[in-house]
Design an enzyme around this catalytic site. Structure first.
Site, PDB file in Angstrom:
ATOM      1  N   LYS A 130       0.827  -1.207   0.000  1.00  0.00           N
ATOM      2  CA  LYS A 130       0.000   0.000   0.000  1.00  0.00           C
ATOM      3  C   LYS A 130       0.865   1.262   0.000  1.00  0.00           C
ATOM      4  CE  LYS A 130      -2.335  -1.403   3.640  1.00  0.00           C
ATOM      5  NZ  LYS A 130      -1.866  -2.802   3.726  1.00  0.00           N
ATOM      6  N   THR A 131       1.878   1.296   0.854  1.00  0.00           N
ATOM      7  CA  THR A 131       2.772   2.453   0.885  1.00  0.00           C
ATOM      8  C   THR A 131       3.531   2.583  -0.424  1.00  0.00           C
ATOM      9  OG1 THR A 131       3.046   2.218   3.283  1.00  0.00           O
ATOM     10  CG2 THR A 131       4.682   3.529   2.124  1.00  0.00           C
ATOM     11  N   ASP A 152      -1.525   6.873   6.144  1.00  0.00           N
ATOM     12  CA  ASP A 152      -1.507   5.461   6.505  1.00  0.00           C
ATOM     13  C   ASP A 152      -2.412   5.241   7.721  1.00  0.00           C
ATOM     14  OD1 ASP A 152      -0.817   2.829   6.337  1.00  0.00           O
ATOM     15  OD2 ASP A 152       1.175   3.052   7.214  1.00  0.00           O
ATOM     16  N   THR A 160      -5.892  -1.265   6.936  1.00  0.00           N
ATOM     17  CA  THR A 160      -6.009  -2.719   7.075  1.00  0.00           C
ATOM     18  C   THR A 160      -7.391  -3.098   7.589  1.00  0.00           C
ATOM     19  OG1 THR A 160      -5.102  -2.584   9.317  1.00  0.00           O
ATOM     20  CG2 THR A 160      -3.535  -2.986   7.528  1.00  0.00           C
ATOM     21  N   ARG A 217       6.604  -8.117   1.813  1.00  0.00           N
ATOM     22  CA  ARG A 217       7.459  -7.575   2.872  1.00  0.00           C
ATOM     23  C   ARG A 217       8.120  -8.701   3.658  1.00  0.00           C
ATOM     24  NH1 ARG A 217       4.380  -3.925   6.952  1.00  0.00           N
ATOM     25  NH2 ARG A 217       4.362  -2.514   5.149  1.00  0.00           N
TER      26      ARG A 217
END
Length: 358
Positions: free
Chosen positions: A88-89, A133, A182, A241
């Site tokens: 997402k980032t 975020d 999330t 990640r």
């Protein structure tokens, strides 16, 4: 290949600072953590063409950005939702890069007052991308201000208090808000409705993760074999990640205890050291399953009780462990609580009780 570390002969230059050993230890640790973050940032793709996986999201987002560039306008606001670690980032950074604009970054927990948000919004420039975020954790007062800012590109700044308070309208430049969450269900409907494009990121397949690992290995200059990277990809919980983090840890094992090459043996042995099993479950995941099966006979168990039993916060269990355990069919969420499936008993190599029903 073996390696030893002689702490007495290892010196770090701290300039003219007179630091204790503990303070020096913290500084060394902090620098190591910074190096880890820098390595992770270096692996982020810069453009949408380099972004691996999420084909539907890439195609949809590409249309949104290309149309905005053709109109020479800021693209519609974008909401990115999905489990942690799926990009997402990275996508927020890519949006700014594709639009040749700068990126302003903040987070929901940091915006606890309407004044905080007003200060951020009033400092934006034309076409800038604002990334929030954990947007679902913004304060309610800030959310209500954001409604008007997203729709009318205006904020009302309240001057004074009580009956004499005055609202001064402040026009904002055209900007694009990218929100990441999330927990999309926690966003109020008025906020969700103001996003022009919503993307739901899903877990990656092992094939996509293998492509991610091959790219990362090249960028980090790591010598690897296909079997070794495949072993890592199948234990990475469908999350890039985690895959990149495990790649660096397997590299460490290969350099210290192996021949420097990430092969299947190195990957298997390294992941055993770091307690990542063949399904990608880590210590916390197995603790949840073991408590659920051993202590509570398979459930049902409430989330709070389960979290206390494993020594973690309920939010950690719900957002970190539970999504993957549910996806793998190891636990099930029911109105009465969490329940272990037969697959969980088998994975733990435990005998399923004769009267157990699922």
């Amino acid at each position: 290949m073996t390696s030893s570390f002689d702490r007495d002969s290892y010196e770090v230059d701290f300039g003219d600072q007179d630091l204790t050993g503990a303070e020096q230890e913290r500084l060394v640790s902090g620098r190591a953590e910074t190096a880890e973050r820098d390595a992770e940032a270096a692996l982020r793709p810069k453009g949408l063409a380099d972004f691996i996986g999420q084909p539907k999201v890439r195609e949809q987002l590409s249309l949104v950005l290309d149309a905005a560039k053709a109109r020479q306008k800021a693209p519609d606001h974008v909401l990115l939702s999905g489990p942690p670690g799926l990009g997402k980032t990275t996508l927020a950074m890519i949006i700014a890069h594709e639009m040749n604009s700068s990126l302003r970054v903040t987070s929901g927990p940091a915006v606890q007052h309407a004044g905080d948000l007003a200060a951020i919004l009033s400092s934006l420039e034309e076409g800038e991308v604002l990334f929030i975020d954990e947007i679902h954790r913004m304060a309610r007062a800030a959310e209500e201000m954001l409604y008007v800012a997203m729709e009318d590109f205006r904020v009302d700044v309240i001057v004074g208090k009580g009956p004499g308070a005055t609202a001064i309208p402040l026009d904002l430049p055209q900007f694009t808000l990218v929100g990441a969450t999330t927990r999309s269900g926690l966003l109020p409907a008025p906020l969700r409705d103001r996003f022009g494009f919503t993307a739901l990121l899903d877990f990656y397949s092992s094939t996509d993760l293998l492509t991610v690992l091959q790219r990362s290995a090249r960028m980090l200059g790591i010598e690897s074999e296909l079997a070794g990277l495949q072993e890592i990809s199948t234990r990475s919980r469908g999350t890039p990640r985690i895959a990149n983090r495990l790649l660096r840890r397997v590299r460490d094992w290969a350099q210290v205890r192996g021949n420097g090459i990430i092969d299947e043996e190195a990957a298997t042995n390294a992941l055993r050291v770091y307690e990542v099993d063949e399904l990608g479950l880590d210590r916390l995941d197995r603790s949840v399953l073991q408590v659920l099966c051993k202590r509570f006979g398979g459930g049902p168990v409430g989330l709070g009780t389960l979290a206390v039993s494993v020594g973690e916060e309920a939010d950690t269990v719900e957002t970190v462990s539970e999504p993957y355990l549910v996806r793998e069919g190891l636990i099930s969420r029911t109105p009465r609580g969490r329940v272990a499936t037969t697959a969980a008993w088998k994975h733990l190599k435990m005998q399923i009780p004769a009267n157990y029903e699922f």
